[in-house]
Design an enzyme around this catalytic site. Structure first.
Site, PDB file in Angstrom:
ATOM      1  N   ASP A  87     -12.063 -10.735   0.075  1.00  0.00           N
ATOM      2  CA  ASP A  87     -13.287 -10.971   0.834  1.00  0.00           C
ATOM      3  C   ASP A  87     -14.363 -10.094   0.221  1.00  0.00           C
ATOM      4  O   ASP A  87     -14.065  -9.140  -0.496  1.00  0.00           O
ATOM      5  CB  ASP A  87     -13.121 -10.755   2.356  1.00  0.00           C
ATOM      6  CG  ASP A  87     -12.420  -9.476   2.760  1.00  0.00           C
ATOM      7  OD1 ASP A  87     -12.436  -8.505   1.980  1.00  0.00           O
ATOM      8  OD2 ASP A  87     -11.855  -9.438   3.880  1.00  0.00           O
ATOM      9  N   HIS A 134     -10.425  -6.580  -1.531  1.00  0.00           N
ATOM     10  CA  HIS A 134     -11.457  -6.446  -0.501  1.00  0.00           C
ATOM     11  C   HIS A 134     -12.652  -5.788  -1.186  1.00  0.00           C
ATOM     12  O   HIS A 134     -12.644  -4.591  -1.463  1.00  0.00           O
ATOM     13  CB  HIS A 134     -10.960  -5.567   0.655  1.00  0.00           C
ATOM     14  CG  HIS A 134      -9.811  -6.171   1.401  1.00  0.00           C
ATOM     15  ND1 HIS A 134      -9.966  -7.254   2.238  1.00  0.00           N
ATOM     16  CD2 HIS A 134      -8.487  -5.865   1.430  1.00  0.00           C
ATOM     17  CE1 HIS A 134      -8.789  -7.579   2.762  1.00  0.00           C
ATOM     18  NE2 HIS A 134      -7.882  -6.761   2.281  1.00  0.00           N
ATOM     19  N   GLU A 172      -5.988 -10.878  -0.902  1.00  0.00           N
ATOM     20  CA  GLU A 172      -6.746 -10.677   0.348  1.00  0.00           C
ATOM     21  C   GLU A 172      -8.247 -10.658   0.090  1.00  0.00           C
ATOM     22  O   GLU A 172      -8.981  -9.856   0.672  1.00  0.00           O
ATOM     23  CB  GLU A 172      -6.320  -9.359   1.017  1.00  0.00           C
ATOM     24  CG  GLU A 172      -4.832  -9.253   1.251  1.00  0.00           C
ATOM     25  CD  GLU A 172      -4.404  -8.012   2.026  1.00  0.00           C
ATOM     26  OE1 GLU A 172      -5.266  -7.297   2.581  1.00  0.00           O
ATOM     27  OE2 GLU A 172      -3.184  -7.757   2.086  1.00  0.00           O
ATOM     28  N   ASN A 179       2.258  -5.251  -3.183  1.00  0.00           N
ATOM     29  CA  ASN A 179       0.854  -5.553  -2.845  1.00  0.00           C
ATOM     30  C   ASN A 179       0.073  -4.253  -2.632  1.00  0.00           C
ATOM     31  O   ASN A 179       0.572  -3.313  -2.014  1.00  0.00           O
ATOM     32  CB  ASN A 179       0.843  -6.375  -1.543  1.00  0.00           C
ATOM     33  CG  ASN A 179      -0.482  -7.045  -1.258  1.00  0.00           C
ATOM     34  OD1 ASN A 179      -1.032  -7.742  -2.121  1.00  0.00           O
ATOM     35  ND2 ASN A 179      -1.004  -6.868  -0.057  1.00  0.00           N
ATOM     36  N   GLU A 215       0.802  -1.238   0.000  1.00  0.00           N
ATOM     37  CA  GLU A 215       0.000   0.000   0.000  1.00  0.00           C
ATOM     38  C   GLU A 215       0.833   1.285   0.000  1.00  0.00           C
ATOM     39  O   GLU A 215       0.578   2.205   0.778  1.00  0.00           O
ATOM     40  CB  GLU A 215      -0.945   0.008   1.214  1.00  0.00           C
ATOM     41  CG  GLU A 215      -1.897  -1.186   1.234  1.00  0.00           C
ATOM     42  CD  GLU A 215      -2.824  -1.196   2.456  1.00  0.00           C
ATOM     43  OE1 GLU A 215      -2.632  -0.379   3.367  1.00  0.00           O
ATOM     44  OE2 GLU A 215      -3.748  -2.022   2.466  1.00  0.00           O
TER      45      GLU A 215
HETATM   46  C1  XIL Z   1      -5.663  -6.445   8.703  1.00  0.00           C
HETATM   47  C2  XIL Z   1      -5.862  -7.686   9.578  1.00  0.00           C
HETATM   48  O1  XIL Z   1      -6.776  -8.530   8.947  1.00  0.00           O
HETATM   49  C3  XIL Z   1      -6.356  -7.311  10.952  1.00  0.00           C
HETATM   50  O2  XIL Z   1      -6.347  -8.449  11.799  1.00  0.00           O
HETATM   51  C4  XIL Z   1      -5.486  -6.218  11.549  1.00  0.00           C
HETATM   52  O3  XIL Z   1      -6.013  -5.799  12.769  1.00  0.00           O
HETATM   53  C5  XIL Z   1      -5.366  -5.036  10.591  1.00  0.00           C
HETATM   54  O4  XIL Z   1      -4.869  -5.496   9.349  1.00  0.00           O
HETATM   55  N1  XIL Z   1      -4.720  -4.690   3.981  1.00  0.00           N
HETATM   56  C6  XIL Z   1      -3.661  -5.463   4.374  1.00  0.00           C
HETATM   57  C7  XIL Z   1      -3.779  -6.346   5.567  1.00  0.00           C
HETATM   58  O5  XIL Z   1      -2.648  -5.511   3.670  1.00  0.00           O
HETATM   59  O6  XIL Z   1      -2.569  -6.509   6.242  1.00  0.00           O
HETATM   60  C8  XIL Z   1      -4.842  -5.850   6.524  1.00  0.00           C
HETATM   61  O7  XIL Z   1      -5.001  -6.845   7.526  1.00  0.00           O
HETATM   62  C9  XIL Z   1      -6.121  -5.572   5.789  1.00  0.00           C
HETATM   63  C10 XIL Z   1      -5.937  -4.525   4.745  1.00  0.00           C
END
Ligand code: XIL
Length: 357
Positions: free
Chosen positions: A270, A239, A268, A203, A153
């Protein structure tokens, strides 16, 4: 007559068994392996002692990624000490079950320990701290973690296409502020030195579609490839919010990145749903959610360079979405809170079983 009846019964039983074997449903993992794909999930080590969590994990996935325990605040809690105990637990589980491990993440602006963020270090000191971190963490997992999210990020949310202002870039940065992505380049080079075999990924969130952020990442990755900066892949977090995913644009984006010769991992995924105070979604949303999982997975498999699909957790029992949305959203993953398979699970499995076009 008796013999005939017996033969009939035996034949019927054999048919049933044969039929049963044919229609026996595969796991995600079996379907992915038949198609040469990686199917992964983020993992929290505290849950590994829960039987249903561990057995579902081992049965359904061939790749794992520590959700939090390789972030600085966990792995580097004091300036001079590293804590690999939780990361090692995940790697050990993966080894025991023949799974690959992705590493997440070496350079990020969040989940950093106070000693670092409040330490008032000079750029020179920060550069040393960062280089030692990369060397130590990647070195510890050399040969065990096959792919790393080296930088996470780094592009800004609010200023499209601009690099984010962070401790690593310019506050005070590691001495390369004002030099575009050269601070990112430095991180990739150090990670490559620490494990020349590991695949190194950039990423990002919100860059899944063709937009100003992904345009800027594309320009950076193309430049890195041209100058032989060691980058092997790009991770798209995925996400999905508001049940909206522009899959045509996601597919076009995967296509242009893989054409640069880098792999794409969905890292990631969801698909958050609105939930009632009990955490339950509307039944009709489960089908819409499944459609998004299906379409995104199909887009990935339609490009040979898209090699992994990973979800951010796998059971709705443990997902960051509830916490992140103050419990107004949830139910974002392929398994429900009781480890039951949701329509999203069937959708993913169908796509993986069908394989690449
Ligand atoms: C999130 C985790 O899922 C949580 O448990 C934590 O509290 C905060 O981070 N992008 C990312 C991940 O790259 O590392 C993040 O993970 C979600 C957003």
């Amino acid at each position: 007559m008796k013999w005939r009846a017996l033969i009939f019964v035996l034949a019927a039983a054999a048919l049933c068994l044969g039929f049963g074997a044919r229609v026996r449903e595969h796991s995600l993992r079996e379907a992915a392996e038949a198609s040469g794909m990686l199917i992964g999930t983020a993992v929290r080590p505290a849950q590994l002692s829960e039987a249903a969590y561990a057995s579902t994990l081992a049965r359904e996935f061939n790749m794992l990624e520590p959700e939090d325990v390789l972030k600085w605040e966990v792995v580097h809690p004091e300036p001079q000490s590293f804590d690999f105990s939780q990361g090692d637990q995940i790697v050990e589980f993966a080894t025991r079950h023949g799974m690959k491990v992705r590493g997440h993440t070496l350079v990020w602006h969040q989940q950093n320990p106070k000693w670092l963020t409040e330490g008032k270090y000079t750029s020179g000191e920060l550069a040393q701290i960062l280089e030692k971190h990369i060397k130590t963490v990647v070195g510890h997992y050399r040969g065990k973690i096959f792919a790393w999210d080296v930088v996470n990020e780094a592009f800004d949310e609010l200023q499209p296409g601009k690099l984010r202002s962070t401790i690593w870039r310019d506050r005070p940065g590691i001495g390369l502020a004002g030099n575009g992505s050269s601070y990112i380049e430095r991180c990739f080079r150090r990670a490559h030195e620490a494990d020349p075999q590991a695949l190194l990924f950039y990423n990002e969130a919100g860059a899944e579609v063709v937009n100003p952020k992904s345009d800027a990442i594309y320009a950076m990755v193309r430049d890195f490839r041209q100058r032989r900066v060691p980058i092997d892949g790009v991770g798209f977090q995925m996400h999905v919010a508001n049940l909206r995913a522009d899959v045509a644009s996601i597919s076009a984006n995967i296509k242009r990145f893989t054409a640069l010769g880098v792999q794409v991992h969905i890292t990631e995924m969801d698909v958050a749903l609105p939930v009632d105070p009990n955490g339950d979604p509307r039944p009709e949303d489960l089908q819409k959610q499944a459609d998004i999982y299906r379409e995104v997975a199909t887009a990935c498999l339609s490009h040979p360079g898209c090699t992994a699909i990973q979800t951010w957790g796998f059971t709705d029992k443990y997902s960051w979405i509830g916490w992140h949305s103050k419990k107004t959203e949830g139910a974002a993953l392929p398994f429900d809170r009781n480890y039951g398979a949701k329509p999203a699970y069937e959708a993913l499995r169908d796509v993986l079983a069908a394989g690449r076009p």
